[in-house]
Write a protein that holds these residues in place. Structure first.
Motif, PDB file in Angstrom:
ATOM      1  N   UNK A   2       0.612  -1.071   0.180  1.00  0.00           N
ATOM      2  CA  UNK A   2       0.111   0.218  -0.309  1.00  0.00           C
ATOM      3  C   UNK A   2       0.631   1.461  -0.019  1.00  0.00           C
ATOM      4  N   UNK A   5       2.256   1.964  -3.532  1.00  0.00           N
ATOM      5  CA  UNK A   5       1.649   2.305  -4.043  1.00  0.00           C
ATOM      6  C   UNK A   5       1.426   3.520  -3.837  1.00  0.00           C
ATOM      7  N   UNK A   6       1.440   4.436  -2.777  1.00  0.00           N
ATOM      8  CA  UNK A   6       0.877   5.219  -2.505  1.00  0.00           C
ATOM      9  C   UNK A   6       2.262   6.321  -3.182  1.00  0.00           C
ATOM     10  N   UNK A   8       4.288   5.800  -5.255  1.00  0.00           N
ATOM     11  CA  UNK A   8       4.729   5.736  -7.345  1.00  0.00           C
ATOM     12  C   UNK A   8       3.391   6.570  -6.869  1.00  0.00           C
ATOM     13  N   UNK A   9       2.305   6.898  -6.586  1.00  0.00           N
ATOM     14  CA  UNK A   9       1.499   7.870  -7.685  1.00  0.00           C
ATOM     15  C   UNK A   9       1.565   8.964  -6.949  1.00  0.00           C
TER      16      UNK A   9
ATOM     17  N   UNK B  41      -5.594   5.012  -3.946  1.00  0.00           N
ATOM     18  CA  UNK B  41      -4.532   5.399  -4.129  1.00  0.00           C
ATOM     19  C   UNK B  41      -3.846   3.992  -5.179  1.00  0.00           C
ATOM     20  N   UNK B  44      -5.120   4.132  -8.591  1.00  0.00           N
ATOM     21  CA  UNK B  44      -3.908   5.338  -8.847  1.00  0.00           C
ATOM     22  C   UNK B  44      -3.608   4.537  -9.724  1.00  0.00           C
ATOM     23  N   UNK B  45      -2.244   3.720  -8.821  1.00  0.00           N
ATOM     24  CA  UNK B  45      -1.623   3.419  -9.601  1.00  0.00           C
ATOM     25  C   UNK B  45      -1.881   2.600 -10.584  1.00  0.00           C
ATOM     26  N   UNK B  49      -0.027   4.865 -13.442  1.00  0.00           N
ATOM     27  CA  UNK B  49       1.506   5.147 -12.917  1.00  0.00           C
ATOM     28  C   UNK B  49       1.773   3.542 -13.999  1.00  0.00           C
ATOM     29  N   UNK B 150      -5.466  10.836 -12.391  1.00  0.00           N
ATOM     30  CA  UNK B 150      -4.530   9.770 -13.251  1.00  0.00           C
ATOM     31  C   UNK B 150      -4.726  10.157 -14.462  1.00  0.00           C
TER      32      UNK B 150
END
Lengths: 338, 258
Positions: A2, A5-6, A8-9, B41, B44-45, B49, B150
């Motif tokens: 988690x 992810x945060x 990277x975003x 999140x 979003x990835x 991403x 995103x």
């Protein structure tokens, strides 16, 4: 997982924001941290100017168009954002000219002094008009004609030329062409005649040339004679003949002077005689007048026939007396010695 | 024929009604931040991403083709610096958002529809409801928010990549100098161009994820239904991208003076 992810975003979002901001700033040539100045330009129309177009001073870019807004009384106010260093470089009375820089709609703002305006009366009128309406630090502006206007003008000129050419073509119809051709033919004929005349006159001209030559020779001989005469005169001068001639001339002149003085005395006597004659004439005139008026003896004689008659009778009597004397002398004469 | 027309009309109205009810459920789920807050999140990835490589790939070749196309079209009297103008303007305002949106409609929209459709046909959505989870807060809102946020991020990278490859192509394969390309890129650039592209891409992301979620949750009929939902999601998303593209152009460009 988690957290990764945060992260990277977050990194992606930050990078994207940075990319967008940096790219926009770079492409729009914005500047941060500098002491930029903003000056407004008042103008009637902006032509094809757009936000972001360059601002040039003597051809060097010093800023960009920041904002374009309509204003009251049919004016447009254009905000120019310029580098702070440009403040001291601007002319004392700056004028903004909106100029098309390419054929593809690129425009720029060129700053110059009001004294360096182009001679175009339209531009000067725009500037003068804007100068009256400017407030504070506003600059007057003017728009130079763009390519479209120039091509429209060229199009109008072309249409005018087309009209003129059509009129010329209508004026030069087939009859005119025939007349023109005949005129050219006549001209050609005339030139041939002139050529013949010139050939005919050639011999005469040769003779005239010969005469001229002879005349020139004679003139040369005359000049030589004159030169000789001048030489003689020169020699006569050198032997004193001229002095003698001059002394004789002096004598003659003095004689002439005496003659003229005599003539002058004669003229004076004539004048006195003339006066005497005039008085005689005047007297005669009065006498004649008196005679004509019947005054005096002569007047009476001229007017009264008695005297004439008596005289005639007297003459007759005298003649009779003479005849009687001749016939009878002893009646009248006694001759005695003692 | 009349029966078919009537069935289609009823289906169209039903579809609009279902979509409206779906939007209502999504709106009602918005306050459930504790549910969707922690899941956003991850989405979003996944949606953003992980979509970067395909978006950058598309943008890179788009930039190359645009530069070559511009130099091919603009010959003769057209100044070469307009290649930079064309590449920059086209990438930022049109091709960056639209091509990326179309690519992500296939990747993200299909992914969402297949995932949610499978969950629906395998009754995982029902299980969530049984466990007192709001499926809209749990499944839809994180994806829609992720798409909304995103997509502009992905498109921003795509813009940068497209302009970069366009510049690279122009300066290496074409008789255009770096200064000429930069002059053209800067001459007509306005920050509005970027915001216009990003706004469009955000709307694309919102619509693609919304359509994917709606059709995924409405899946019926097992694997075949999942496939059908996936296909319809891609088709509808692509159509909506083009519709929105025209909408934003009419709305923002027609009234955008100076």
């Amino acid at each position: 997982m988690k957290r990764s992810n945060e992260a990277l975003v977050g990194v992606s979002v930050l990078l994207a924001i940075a990319l967008v901001i940096a790219g926009s700033v770079w492409l729009s040539q914005q500047r941060f941290g500098g002491s930029d100045i903003t000056r407004n330009v008042r103008v009637r129309s902006i032509g094809g100017l757009m936000v972001g177009d360059p601002v040039l001073l003597r051809g060097v870019g010093i800023g960009r168009v920041e904002r374009i807004e309509l204003s009251a009384n049919d004016w447009v106010v254009v905000s120019l954002r310029m580098r702070g260093a440009a403040r001291s470089l601007l002319p004392q009375h700056p004028v903004a000219l909106f100029v098309p820089t390419t054929l593809f709609g690129d425009w720029s703002v060129q700053l110059s002094s009001v004294d360096a305006l182009p001679a175009d009366p339209t531009v000067r009128r725009q500037v003068a008009d804007a100068q009256r309406a400017t407030h504070g630090s506003e600059m007057p502006g003017a728009v130079l004609p763009d390519v479209g206007q120039l091509t429209a003008q060229a199009s109008r000129i072309a249409s005018d030329i087309a009209v003129i050419s059509s009129r010329v073509s209508s004026a030069f119809d087939s009859a005119s062409t025939v007349r023109l051709r005949n005129a050219f033919r006549d001209l050609s004929r005339l030139s041939q005649v002139l050529r013949v005349i010139a050939q005919g006159q050639e011999s005469t001209l040769v003779k005239i040339g010969g005469n001229l030559d002879t005349g020139t020779t004679l003139l040369a001989q005359s000049a030589a004679s004159i030169a000789r005469a001048a030489g003689r005169v020169d020699s006569a001068t050198s032997r004193g003949q001229l002095q003698r001639i001059l002394s004789h001339t002096d004598t003659i002149t003095s004689d002439l002077t005496a003659v003229s003085s005599d003539l002058r005395g004669l003229a004076g006597a004539a004048a006195s005689q003339q006066q005497a004659l005039a008085s005689i004439i005047a007297r005669t005139d009065s006498i004649v007048g008196r005679i004509a008026a019947g005054q005096g003896t002569l007047g009476k004689l001229t007017r009264d026939t008695t005297l004439y008659t008596e005289s005639l009778q007297a003459v007759r009597a005298l003649r009779l007396l003479l005849e009687d004397v001749q016939k009878n002398p002893r009646r009248y004469f006694q001759f005695s010695v003692f | 024929m009349v029966t078919s027309l009537g069935r289609r009309s009823i289906g169209l109205v039903t579809g609009f009604g279902q979509f409206g009810r779906f939007l209502g459920n999504v709106a009602r789920a918005l306050p459930d931040v504790r549910t969707w807050g922690g899941l956003t999140a991850q989405q979003m990835r996944r949606l953003g991403v992980d979509s970067l490589p395909i978006a950058l790939f598309i943008a890179a070749f788009t930039g190359i083709v645009l530069a070559l196309l511009a130099s091919y079209v603009m010959t003769g009297a057209v100044p070469p610096y307009l290649v930079g103008t064309l590449v920059t303007k086209t990438i930022t305002m049109e091709l960056g958002p639209v091509l990326t949106g179309l690519a992500l409609a296939g990747r993200v929209g299909a992914n969402i529809a297949a995932e949610l459709g499978t969950m629906r046909v395998t009754e995982q959505v029902d299980a969530l409801e049984t466990l007192a989870y709001n499926p809209y807060a749990f499944l839809v809102i994180p994806r829609v928010l992720a798409g909304l946020v995103m997509f502009p991020v992905v498109v921003a990278f795509a813009m940068g990549m497209g302009i970069f490859t366009g510049w690279l192509t122009a300066t290496n394969l074409l008789p255009i100098t770096n200064a000429e390309f930069m002059r053209g890129a800067r001459l007509f650039f306005m920050p509005f161009d970027v915001w216009y592209g990003l706004l469009k891409s955000a709307s694309f992301g919102f619509v693609i994820t919304l359509i994917g979620c709606h059709l995924g949750l409405a899946t019926r009929g097992g694997a075949e239904g999942v496939g059908r939902a996936t296909t319809r999601t891609v088709v509808y998303s692509a159509e909506m991208i083009l519709v929105l593209d025209a909408y934003w152009a009419v709305t923002l460009l027609r009234g955008h003076f100076q």
